[in-house]
Design an enzyme around this catalytic site. Structure first.
Site, PDB file in Angstrom:
ATOM      1  N   CYS A  41       5.710  -2.963  -6.003  1.00 36.52           N
ATOM      2  CA  CYS A  41       6.042  -1.412  -6.185  1.00 36.52           C
ATOM      3  C   CYS A  41       6.886  -1.113  -4.984  1.00 36.52           C
ATOM      4  CB  CYS A  41       4.932  -0.653  -6.533  1.00 36.52           C
ATOM      5  SG  CYS A  41       4.253  -0.903  -8.048  1.00 36.52           S
TER       6      CYS A  41
ATOM      7  N   GLU B  85       9.774  -5.873 -11.352  1.00 37.56           N
ATOM      8  CA  GLU B  85       8.597  -6.934 -11.674  1.00 37.56           C
ATOM      9  C   GLU B  85       8.915  -7.357 -12.877  1.00 37.56           C
ATOM     10  OE1 GLU B  85       4.590  -5.296 -10.916  1.00 37.56           O
ATOM     11  OE2 GLU B  85       5.558  -3.704  -9.349  1.00 37.56           O
TER      12      GLU B  85
ATOM     13  N   HIS C 160       3.598   6.918  -3.240  1.00 39.75           N
ATOM     14  CA  HIS C 160       3.693   5.844  -4.397  1.00 39.75           C
ATOM     15  C   HIS C 160       2.437   6.361  -5.255  1.00 39.75           C
ATOM     16  CE1 HIS C 160       3.537   2.408  -6.916  1.00 39.75           C
ATOM     17  NE2 HIS C 160       2.207   2.034  -6.351  1.00 39.75           N
TER      18      HIS C 160
END
Length: 416
Positions: A120, A88, A247
Site C-alpha cells: 500500500c 498489488e 493510509h
C-alpha cells in the site's frame, strides 16, 4: 515549521478516484459470514466497494484517470512524460498493466511506462519519485500520471479483513501547477524494514497477520514522523498540521494511530477525541464507504478531506502512507479552497452513491468470478450481458472501459 524546499511549487494538479460499480454494506457482510457484530464498530465502516467481473486493475486505472486526461487540452496532454501504475494486482510477471492503461487513455508514445509494487506504499513512492523528476528541471513543463489500482481477492478465509477490503483506483496528475496539493519539498520522513504482516503470495488470495500488521503500522507512523521531524525545523505534530490524512486499511486503525501520536505528544483525555474529529475524521468519510484501496487509500482519504467542506483557506496537511512488508512515509503539503473546488469537479461522492447496492448472495456470485480475475490463463471470456441485471442498478452510469476476457494471454477490453 520550516522545510528545506523553496521556490517553484510542484505536486498534484488533479485527483480522481474510481471505486467500482457495486457496494455491499458491512453489516450484511458481517451477517452473511457470521462475524461478531460487536466488532463492526471497530472498523468504522458503513459499506465497501465490490468489483464486478467486468472490472479489473486496468479498467479501474483507466476509469479513474480518463476524466483527468480528457480535461487537458491536446498540448498539455502531450506533456505527460511519465506514467506509473502502483498495484498489488499485477496481471503479468513481465508486461506492466501501465501498457494497457497507456493505450486506452490514448496517451502519446513519448512516455516512460512503469509499474511499481510495495503493497500500500507503492503509489506514494511513485508520487515522490515523479515530483523529484519534475522538480529537477530537466524537462520544464512536463507532467506525470500516477495511478494506484487494485482489486480485492479475499473471501471468508480472510475473516475480519474481508469487510475492510476495497476495490478501485486513485489517479493523480502531477505537475508544476499543483492545484490540489502543493508538496512541501524536502519535508518527508521514511521508515522501512522487512516483515511479513500481510502479503499476496497467489493471484487468488491474500494472507495477513493482524497483530503484526497493527504493530508495524503504528511503529512506522511513529518513526516516519520522527524522521520527518529530524528534517523539518521546529515542527509540532499537534500544532503545525491543520489536517491529517493517513493510509486507511480501516478507519479504526487510523483512530488508534492518531491516539498513539497524540499521547506521545503529551495530549490526553477528551482533547484527543476533539482533535480527531477536527483534523482526521473528514478524511475518513470515503474510506468508510469504500474499504482499503491499497496504495490509493491515502489519496482516497485526501479526496474525502477536500470534499468534506472543511478546507476553506490555505491549510497544511500531514500525510502518512504505509505499505505492508514494510515501507512508509510521512510527508506534507498545502491545500486550499481551489484544491477543494478542483476535486469537487470530479463528482466522487455522487459516483459512490450511484454504485449498485447488492445483497450478500449476489456478492457471493460475483466473488466466485472475481477470485479468478488475476489468474493467468491462455483464453477466457467475460460476458458483460451476464451482469446486466446488476449494471442496470448503477445510477447515471458513464461510458467505462470493461474487461471482456483473455485471448492468447492478451487481456481484452471494450468501452461500454
Amino acid at each position: 515549521m520550516t522545510a528545506t524546499g523553496a521556490g517553484q511549487a510542484y505536486g498534484i494538479e488533479a485527483l480522481n478516484v474510481w471505486c467500482g460499480l457495486a457496494r455491499l454494506t458491512a453489516a450484511d457482510l458481517f451477517a452473511g459470514r457470521g462475524l461478531d457484530p460487536e466488532r463492526l464498530d471497530n472498523l468504522m465502516m458503513s459499506e465497501r466497494s465490490i468489483g464486478l467481473p467486468i472490472e479489473d486493475p486496468v479498467t479501474n486505472a483507466v476509469n479513474a484517470a480518463r476524466p483527468l486526461i480528457e480535461a487537458l487540452p491536446p498540448e498539455e496532454r502531450a506533456r505527460i512524460e511519465l506514467v506509473v501504475t502502483s498495484t498489488e494486482s499485477g496481471v503479468d510477471y513481465s508486461k506492466s498493466l501501465t501498457s494497457y492503461v497507456h493505450k486506452y487513455l490514448g496517451l502519446n508514445r513519448h512516455c516512460r511506462l512503469i509499474e511499481v509494487k510495495q503493497a500500500c506504499f507503492g503509489a506514494t513512492a511513485a508520487v515522490q519519485t515523479a515530483v523529484g523528476y519534475l522538480a529537477s528541471g530537466i524537462s520544464p513543463g512536463a507532467k506525470a500520471l500516477v495511478i494506484a489500482t487494485d482489486v480485492a481477492v479475499v473471501d471468508e478465509k480472510a475473516e475480519y479483513s474481508e469487510p475492510a477490503a476495497g476495490h478501485g483506483a486513485a489517479a493523480m496528475l502531477l505537475s508544476d501547477r499543483p492545484r490540489v496539493l502543493a508538496m512541501d519539498l524536502g519535508a518527508f520522513g521514511n521508515y522501512s524494514y522487512e516483515t511479513l504482516d500481510s502479503a499476496r503470495p497467489s493471484p487468488r488470495f491474500d494472507i495477513a497477520d493482524v497483530d503484526r500488521s497493527l504493530f508495524a503500522y503504528l511503529d512506522c507512523l511513529k518513526n516516519a514522523y520522527a524522521d520527518y521531524a529530524a528534517r523539518v525545523t521546529d515542527v509540532d505534530f499537534t500544532r503545525d498540521f491543520d489536517h491529517l490524512v493517513m493510509h486507511t486499511p480501516f478507519a479504526g486503525l487510523v483512530k488508534a494511530g492518531h491516539r498513539k501520536m497524540m499521547r506521545e505528544q503529551g495530549v490526553t483525555g477528551p482533547r484527543i477525541d476533539e482533535d480527531f474529529a477536527r483534523r482526521v475524521a473528514p478524511s475518513l468519510i470515503y474510506p468508510g464507504a469504500v474499504g482499503n484501496l491499497c496504495s490509493g487509500s491515502v489519496y482516497l482519504a485526501l479526496a474525502s478531506l477536500l470534499d468534506s467542506g472543511v478546507v476553506t483557506a490555505p491549510s497544511r496537511v500531514g500525510l502518512f502512507s504505509y505499505g505492508s512488508g514494510c515501507s512508509s512515509e510521512f510527508f506534507s503539503g498545502i491545500v486550499d479552497e481551489q484544491s477543494a473546488a478542483t476535486v469537487a469537479e470530479q463528482g466522487i461522492g455522487k459516483r459512490l452513491e450511484a454504485r449498485a447496492r447488492i445483497t450478500f448472495d449476489e456478492y457471493l456470485a460475483v466473488l466466485e468470478h472475481n477470485l479468478e480475475c488475476l489468474v493467468p490463463v491462455e483464453n477466457r471470456t467475460v460476458d458483460p450481458a451476464e451482469w446486466e441485471p446488476l449494471l442496470d442498478r448503477v445510477g447515471d452510469r458513464p461510458e467505462i472501459l470493461t474487461f471482456t476476457g483473455v485471448k492468447d494471454y492478451h487481456r481484452q477490453y471494450a468501452w461500454r
